[in-house]
Design a protein around this motif. Structure first.
Motif: not given
Lengths: 199, 410
Positions: B107-108, B123-124, B157-158, B168-169
């Motif tokens: 997915v990321g 991040v995702i 976080g998102l 940062v995330g």
């Protein structure tokens, strides 16, 4: 059939395949009468009730209401003849109170009478079998009817529930009650006239 | 027994690594080519990227459904689990990780490609990994708080990533992942300290999993609501005298009260999709919203037709009652179509299609319900089932598909 009979079966025939469950049944139920259909499993007690209620078509014969041949699948018949049989069910989206409100008022009084005062806002499928049977009895208190057909009404009820059923049967002395049962105790306590089937 | 477990674990890891490698290679080759092709042919790049993402998310969700104790089949719960329950549950924990890592990574990867920003993808992916682990752990009776905390932290976080940038995330995501890891390790390192998930917990989890799957397949959230909600708030409105009016008011109240928030959220989603991906995508999502709303608001209508005993008790003309049961569906459809028409200003043909869609879907579902079960069986993942049952399950969906095709072609 005489002038006092409110509901009658005349020559009713109902077969399932080759097996004739009802073979020319003649029965009449007078106003204010209490009748118990008795007999072993498979003799056609429930089938007769279903035919009288319009829950299943008959192969031959007639159902008479007030002496007139009637269409048992018509709402007019259902308004006069209230039936709570083995196919009784509840709409999944509605609560018990909602179901009762669909058919009448004085819902709280009826729920209290059958011992479900705190359970009216529950969905029927969340109730126990006995509570659902009590809720079905509440229908008989809310909706007007002249003839009540019950199939094994003592089923799932505890002793208090059976007491309630007997009390209600006594209360309905001006109307017609027909029920199928295997309970000798219920027949005796309601003072019902026996209509043995398969004899 | 131990050898077999090691063998299975090795096969699982090797297979996962191979599949992940193949997917990565194919993805690297195909996704940029697809997006380039989309650019060349003048199609909407965002729409295609969204479709890719949706497919990948669906794969991730399918993975999540197979994690943790709820993955136990009824046969496993009855037999295998009790042969050696501790080692079985520990294996489930590792299986969760083995599936979650490539799932989240894929997915990321797609997100990173679609957004042209690798950090967003990272991040995702990390957030999904954390949520996945939380879901697997949260299935334990004592895992609920952990699930809530980790899911909330992942959401935070998102938000952090969107507010202060992906770096940062990403840092936050790694921290959250590391925070969740000890819980997994501590649950798996020792057979003696590993606490067994109670049998009733497994059974309840499997039941919830089935309900969730059924609700997703049928696009019918009522399946879940009817399970979790056993009571209903009293109707605050004065009921009309006529039975028809009572049916309309009571079924409308029952259907719309819990659905109102979802309809509003659904409408906002349609408007958001329209804003981001364009009118066609907005209309497609409106079709989906109307499909869900139709199913939810006509539930009692179909039940009424299927329950002669209720018809006898209510004692009104069953066909006229159907009209009353349809009132909630008509009202909500008119509201949705009105909002969509005003905001999206679609062609008049699309408006007609949206208005007709619930009618066709409901007619189709009623026709399917009238078909008696026959002996024609169909092979399904659930086993052999009557083909009429399958038709009943999917009836109405064709109306949504046809509506989507027409709307997309306009």
């Amino acid at each position: 059939m005489n002038d006092l009979d409110v509901l009658a079966a005349r020559g009713l025939v109902k077969a399932f395949g080759e097996h004739r469950v009802l073979d020319g049944v003649d029965l009449a139920f007078g106003t204010g009468s209490v009748t118990a259909l008795t007999g072993p499993n498979g003799v056609g007690k429930s089938t007769l009730l279903r035919c009288l209620a319009g829950a299943t078509p008959v192969d031959a014969g007639d159902v008479l209401l007030d002496g007139e041949v009637c269409d048992t699948s018509a709402p007019d018949h259902w308004r006069a003849v209230l039936s709570i049989l083995d196919d009784h069910a509840w709409l999944p989206g509605l609560t018990v109170r909602d179901h009762l409100l669909l058919i009448g008022d004085d819902v709280d009084q009826a729920l209290e009478r059958v011992g479900l005062a705190g359970l009216g806002d529950r969905r029927a499928e969340s109730l126990s079998s006995g509570q659902r049977q009590r809720a079905a009895l509440a229908i008989t208190l809310v909706r007007p009817w002249r003839v009540l057909l019950l199939d094994e009404p003592e089923r799932h009820l505890d002793s208090d529930g059976v007491d309630l059923l007997v009390e209600l049967a006594a209360q309905w002395d001006d109307r017609t009650l027909v029920f199928a049962t295997h309970s000798e105790d219920l027949v005796r306590r309601t003072g019902a006239a026996r209509a043995p089937m398969g004899a | 027994m131990k050898d077999i477990n090691v063998y299975r674990l090795t096969v699982a890891w090797t297979s996962t690594a191979l599949i992940a490698g193949v997917l990565l290679a194919i993805g690297r080759q195909i996704v940029p080519d697809v997006l380039a092709l989309v650019d060349r042919t003048g199609h909407d790049r965002d729409l295609v990227a969204a479709a890719l993402l949706a497919g990948t998310l669906a794969t991730w969700w399918a993975t999540v459904r197979r994690l943790g104790p709820i993955a136990a089949s009824p046969a496993q719960q009855r037999w295998q689990v009790w042969a050696d329950p501790r080692s079985w549950q520990i294996r489930q924990r590792w299986r969760a990780l083995a599936l979650a890592v490539p799932g989240a990574a894929s997915v990321g990867y797609v997100v990173g490609l679609a957004s042209n920003d690798p950090w967003t993808g990272i991040v995702i992916g990390l957030a999904l990994l954390v949520v996945t682990i939380a879901i697997a752990l949260g299935q334990r009776r004592d895992g609920g708080p952990l699930f809530v905390v980790v899911a909330a932290a992942a959401s935070l976080g998102l938000l952090t990533a969107s507010a202060w940038g992906p770096t940062v995330g990403a840092v936050w995501g790694v921290a959250a992942g590391l925070a969740a890891l000890p819980a997994v390790v501590s649950g798996s390192r020792s057979r003696r300290t590993h606490r067994l998930v109670p049998r009733w917990n497994l059974a309840a989890a499997a039941q919830r999993r089935w309900e969730l799957a059924a609700a997703a397949i049928m696009l019918d959230p009522e399946v879940l609501r009817s399970t979790f909600s056993i009571t209903g708030h009293r109707c605050p409105f004065r009921l009309p005298r006529s039975p028809m009016g009572r049916i309309a008011v009571l079924t409308g109240w029952r259907a719309l009260r819990p659905a109102a928030i979802r309809v509003v959220i659904g409408l906002l989603s349609v408007l958001a999709v329209d804003e981001v991906l364009g009118t066609t995508a907005g209309l497609l999502s409106a079709v989906l919203l109307i499909h869900v709303v139709t199913i939810v608001t006509t539930r009692d209508l179909l039940a009424w037709r299927a329950l002669p005993s209720v018809q006898r008790v209510v004692a009104i003309d069953p066909q006229r009652a159907v009209d009353a049961f349809a009132v909630p569906c008509v009202v909500v459809t008119l509201v949705v179509v009105s909002v969509v028409s005003v905001v999206l200003t679609p062609p008049w043909v699309a408006v007609i299609v949206l208005l007709l869609q619930p009618v066709v879907a409901t007619w189709s579902r009623m026709a399917a319900a009238d078909q008696p079960d026959e002996l024609t069986m169909m092979s399904t993942p659930m086993g052999a089932v009557p083909i009429q049952f399958v038709i009943r399950l999917i009836a109405g969906t064709e109306a949504a598909v046809i509506a989507m095709i027409i709307v997309a072609a306009l």
